[in-house]
Design a protein around this motif. Structure first.
Motif, PDB file in Angstrom:
ATOM      1  N   VAL A 129      48.703 -29.414  36.607  1.00 25.82           N
ATOM      2  CA  VAL A 129      48.963 -29.287  35.180  1.00 25.82           C
ATOM      3  C   VAL A 129      47.638 -28.980  34.483  1.00 25.82           C
ATOM      4  O   VAL A 129      46.564 -29.325  34.987  1.00 25.82           O
ATOM      5  CB  VAL A 129      49.590 -30.592  34.615  1.00 25.82           C
ATOM      6  CG1 VAL A 129      48.619 -31.762  34.724  1.00 25.82           C
ATOM      7  CG2 VAL A 129      50.049 -30.412  33.166  1.00 25.82           C
ATOM      8  N   CYS A 130      47.710 -28.312  33.348  1.00 27.55           N
ATOM      9  CA  CYS A 130      46.528 -28.135  32.507  1.00 27.55           C
ATOM     10  C   CYS A 130      46.960 -28.303  31.055  1.00 27.55           C
ATOM     11  O   CYS A 130      48.137 -28.481  30.760  1.00 27.55           O
ATOM     12  CB  CYS A 130      45.862 -26.787  32.737  1.00 27.55           C
ATOM     13  SG  CYS A 130      46.739 -25.376  32.037  1.00 27.55           S
ATOM     14  N   SER A 131      46.010 -28.222  30.147  1.00 21.90           N
ATOM     15  CA  SER A 131      46.305 -28.468  28.739  1.00 21.90           C
ATOM     16  C   SER A 131      47.385 -27.550  28.202  1.00 21.90           C
ATOM     17  O   SER A 131      48.166 -27.934  27.337  1.00 21.90           O
ATOM     18  CB  SER A 131      45.033 -28.316  27.897  1.00 21.90           C
ATOM     19  OG  SER A 131      44.092 -29.318  28.200  1.00 21.90           O
ATOM     20  N   PHE A 132      47.449 -26.307  28.702  1.00 25.99           N
ATOM     21  CA  PHE A 132      48.419 -25.377  28.139  1.00 25.99           C
ATOM     22  C   PHE A 132      49.553 -25.019  29.089  1.00 25.99           C
ATOM     23  O   PHE A 132      50.314 -24.085  28.824  1.00 25.99           O
ATOM     24  CB  PHE A 132      47.742 -24.106  27.618  1.00 25.99           C
ATOM     25  CG  PHE A 132      46.943 -23.328  28.624  1.00 25.99           C
ATOM     26  CD1 PHE A 132      47.550 -22.433  29.482  1.00 25.99           C
ATOM     27  CD2 PHE A 132      45.566 -23.463  28.675  1.00 25.99           C
ATOM     28  CE1 PHE A 132      46.813 -21.688  30.388  1.00 25.99           C
ATOM     29  CE2 PHE A 132      44.808 -22.724  29.575  1.00 25.99           C
ATOM     30  CZ  PHE A 132      45.436 -21.835  30.437  1.00 25.99           C
ATOM     31  N   GLY A 133      49.722 -25.750  30.204  1.00 25.62           N
ATOM     32  CA  GLY A 133      50.832 -25.431  31.078  1.00 25.62           C
ATOM     33  C   GLY A 133      51.041 -26.437  32.182  1.00 25.62           C
ATOM     34  O   GLY A 133      50.089 -26.972  32.750  1.00 25.62           O
ATOM     35  N   ASP A 134      52.292 -26.699  32.502  1.00 27.17           N
ATOM     36  CA  ASP A 134      52.694 -27.633  33.541  1.00 27.17           C
ATOM     37  C   ASP A 134      53.279 -26.824  34.692  1.00 27.17           C
ATOM     38  O   ASP A 134      54.293 -26.152  34.536  1.00 27.17           O
ATOM     39  CB  ASP A 134      53.734 -28.602  32.981  1.00 27.17           C
ATOM     40  CG  ASP A 134      53.961 -29.803  33.889  1.00 27.17           C
ATOM     41  OD1 ASP A 134      53.706 -29.686  35.096  1.00 27.17           O
ATOM     42  OD2 ASP A 134      54.402 -30.845  33.386  1.00 27.17           O
ATOM     43  N   GLY A 135      52.622 -26.831  35.861  1.00 31.42           N
ATOM     44  CA  GLY A 135      53.119 -26.065  36.984  1.00 31.42           C
ATOM     45  C   GLY A 135      52.093 -25.088  37.510  1.00 31.42           C
ATOM     46  O   GLY A 135      50.989 -24.948  36.976  1.00 31.42           O
ATOM     47  N   ALA A 136      52.475 -24.356  38.585  1.00 32.84           N
ATOM     48  CA  ALA A 136      51.529 -23.517  39.316  1.00 32.84           C
ATOM     49  C   ALA A 136      51.065 -22.298  38.535  1.00 32.84           C
ATOM     50  O   ALA A 136      49.995 -21.756  38.807  1.00 32.84           O
ATOM     51  CB  ALA A 136      52.142 -23.082  40.642  1.00 32.84           C
ATOM     52  N   THR A 137      51.856 -21.816  37.580  1.00 32.93           N
ATOM     53  CA  THR A 137      51.430 -20.674  36.765  1.00 32.93           C
ATOM     54  C   THR A 137      51.659 -20.981  35.299  1.00 32.93           C
ATOM     55  O   THR A 137      52.682 -21.574  34.928  1.00 32.93           O
ATOM     56  CB  THR A 137      52.198 -19.387  37.138  1.00 32.93           C
ATOM     57  OG1 THR A 137      53.588 -19.591  36.901  1.00 32.93           O
ATOM     58  CG2 THR A 137      51.961 -19.015  38.588  1.00 32.93           C
ATOM     59  N   SER A 138      50.729 -20.583  34.484  1.00 34.18           N
ATOM     60  CA  SER A 138      50.874 -20.742  33.035  1.00 34.18           C
ATOM     61  C   SER A 138      49.977 -19.732  32.350  1.00 34.18           C
ATOM     62  O   SER A 138      48.995 -19.255  32.936  1.00 34.18           O
ATOM     63  CB  SER A 138      50.528 -22.169  32.585  1.00 34.18           C
ATOM     64  OG  SER A 138      49.265 -22.562  33.060  1.00 34.18           O
ATOM     65  N   SER A 139      50.318 -19.398  31.130  1.00 32.72           N
ATOM     66  CA  SER A 139      49.556 -18.386  30.391  1.00 32.72           C
ATOM     67  C   SER A 139      49.448 -18.767  28.927  1.00 32.72           C
ATOM     68  O   SER A 139      50.256 -19.537  28.398  1.00 32.72           O
ATOM     69  CB  SER A 139      50.216 -17.004  30.511  1.00 32.72           C
ATOM     70  OG  SER A 139      50.275 -16.587  31.846  1.00 32.72           O
TER      71      SER A 139
END
Length: 582
Positions: free
Chosen positions: A188-198
């Motif tokens: 997870v990161c600040s702007f997305g939960d899961g393996a890919t986020s943008s």
């Protein structure tokens, strides 16, 4: 607590209205940054490093001698990954290998330069290692990459070099490569939960984000606001915290965030809280993009009201911010950033019915004592900013002083408007300007305050910034409450604050309460309370476990000077029909 332990959110405020979460990767129609992170595991299936590939697609070429990448090498007292020697940045472009050189500046920045004119897509590769820490590691901003119970957590600005920060809008893509990860690994990161986020925005969107990978546990909830926005709220942690009830805390934080998002008319789509365990010592929070990190240790039991205050303080940082007028300009300082967070972290939980009147008054008087008993309360804003990392009391000054200024301003606005308006009006107007990408700095704040109070508003701010004593008007928190003079002893640790980093008592003040309690120069600090707890809370003792020779000794004392200073506290006018005009 963000300035004490860092708040980078002002870096990305100009792009907040342009942010969007994308459901899938897309062919870039604008410059793009694609980051692939691969966790590396040891035999115990613990993450020991992150391999990174950073791909920048930008039509602009970079000349030899111009900046290709940048990274802050130290934040407060916390170092970043140092890519040198065998672990240097390796880069290529469409013409092949791109040799890089770098230089470090006095303000803690590192800049990388290409050896020739770049061409086409630029790819950088590097491996980020978690910081090695021990019992002597000082408390600081929660930005460094750290191992945590089999996982890893850290802020991008401590381990990811990026293109120079400017107004360029990028499509920013994150991909976690988990092909070799053991079962149970999540990310997870600040702007997305899961393996890919943008995300779409300026490069600071990336650098002000936190990243987390490993055996993550989480609590998530969908929050529907009256403006039609539905937000995803999440709390993420490793292991099983023993010093507080994480499930109860997660539910409480979700309820608090829903009410705060409604109050500030939030329009974003997500908010996340990350927990970081420090096996040695550390308690507090640091704010990031639509998120914050709460650090805890095995020694500090976190009371529910303290947890609520920290959650509230850090959440406020998502909304009211003040634009920095010029690089290095500290005029606005932290008095607004941290003062407004302290102000609303006291006011809003009571307004929302999350604490009762007694708890509210206790919180208000803790804030007042924190300000009046701060031994550095006469420092100017510029002096406090310059010396922030010398002493915990200096670090904490902008919090309580900014809040007391705002309480006073609130009371004056209420008095002049006959109760029709409060400090909320200029605060929310500055927030609207921020969201509309208009000027929202000190100048605009003072103009809004002059509209409310006339020319006296500017002089009030100047008095605060000069370090003159603030005594809010009596109705600052409601007409049924008054300020009463109640002098108190100022905070005094009793020995050099650098001892908390060296872990050896030094600079012991003869005749201080610390000396009277039996501390000696040369005592080894095995464990100590979080210092700002006693600095902020007038009645709280300072407790240390020290080692003298082969003997361990518990020492507890009241970290206060012997003489008193001018101090004010709130009290009720009467026990009947109490009301707060907030």
């Amino acid at each position: 607590m963000s300035r004490f332990l860092w708040n980078p959110l002002t870096a990305c405020k100009a792009a907040m209205t342009s942010l969007s979460i994308l459901s899938k990767w897309s062919v870039p129609t604008r410059p793009s940054i694609s980051l692939t992170l691969t966790p590396n595991f040891n035999a115990s299936e613990h993450i020991v490093s992150l391999s990174a590939i950073l791909v920048v697609q930008d039509a602009r070429q970079v000349n030899s001698g111009d900046v290709l990448f940048e990274m802050k090498m130290i934040e407060g007292n916390v170092p970043s990954n140092d890519y040198q020697g065998s672990n240097s940045l390796k880069a290529t472009d469409d013409n092949g290998v791109l040799s890089l050189s770098f230089s470090d500046t006095s303000n803690g920045m590192r800049y990388w330069y290409p050896s020739r004119l770049t061409e086409g897509i630029i790819t950088a590769q590097f491996e980020a290692f978690p910081r090695e820490v021990d019992e002597q590691t000082p408390v600081g901003p929660r930005v460094d990459l750290r191992m945590d119970q089999g996982g890893i957590i850290g802020a991008a600005n401590s381990f990811i070099p990026v293109p120079p920060s400017d107004d360029t809008i990028f499509d920013i893509h994150l991909n976690w490569n988990l092909t070799a990860a053991p079962n149970g690994t999540t990310v997870v990161c600040s702007f997305g939960d899961g393996a890919t986020s943008s995300k779409t925005g300026v490069v600071d969107i990336l650098t002000t984000s936190t990243f987390m990978a490993g055996p993550i546990q989480k609590y998530t909830q969908k929050i529907a606001l009256e403006n039609g926005v539905t937000e995803t709220f999440g709390v993420y942690w490793f292991g099983s915290p023993r010093t507080f009830d994480i499930e109860k805390g997660a539910r409480m934080s979700a309820d608090l965030f829903a009410k705060m998002a409604q109050f500030f008319k939030d329009t974003e789509e997500s908010y996340r809280i990350f927990l970081r365990f420090n096996p040695y010592r550390g308690f507090g929070g640091s704010g990031f993009l639509r998120s914050f990190v709460l650090e805890y240790d095995p020694y500090q039991t976190i009371e529910e009201n303290v947890l609520l205050y920290i959650f509230a303080h850090e959440m406020v940082h998502n909304w009211p911010l003040m634009e920095q007028e010029a690089e290095g300009d500290s005029e606005e300082g932290a008095w607004y950033t941290e003062g407004i967070a302290d102000y609303y972290s006291r006011i809003l939980p009571y307004k929302f019915g999350l604490i009762n009147e007694q708890q509210f008054m206790q919180a208000m008087n803790v804030e007042a004592s924190s300000y009046y008993t701060n031994p550095n309360r006469e420092l100017t804003d510029d002096e406090a900013n310059e010396r922030a990392w010398e002493d915990v009391a200096i670090q904490r000054l902008p919090y309580s002083r900014g809040a007391m200024y705002l309480f006073d301003a609130n009371g004056k606005i209420m008095e002049k408007s006959g109760g029709a308006r409060s400090i909320d009006k200029p605060v929310l107007e500055l927030l609207r300007r921020q969201e509309n990408r208009q000027k929202h700095g000190l100048k605009e704040w003072l103009l809004l305050m002059v509209q409310e109070l006339g020319p006296r508003a500017e002089e009030d701010w100047k008095m605060m910034s000069r370090g003159e004593l603030i005594v809010p008007i009596s109705n600052a928190v409601g007409s049924d409450f008054k300020l009463v003079r109640s002098d108190q002893e100022p905070w005094e640790l009793g020995f050099s604050s650098s001892s908390l980093s060296s872990r050896i008592i030094g600079g012991l003040i003869p005749g201080s309460r610390a000396a009277e309690a039996g501390l000696r120069v040369g005592d080894i600090i095995v464990r100590n309370d979080v210092v700002f707890n006693s600095a902020d809370n007038y009645e709280r003792n300072m407790t240390l476990l020290i080692k003298r020779g082969e003997t361990e000794i518990n020492v507890s004392y009241w970290p206060r000077k012997w003489e008193k200073v001018e101090c004010w506290q709130w009290a009720r006018h009467s026990e009947e029909n109490s009301r707060l005009e907030l």
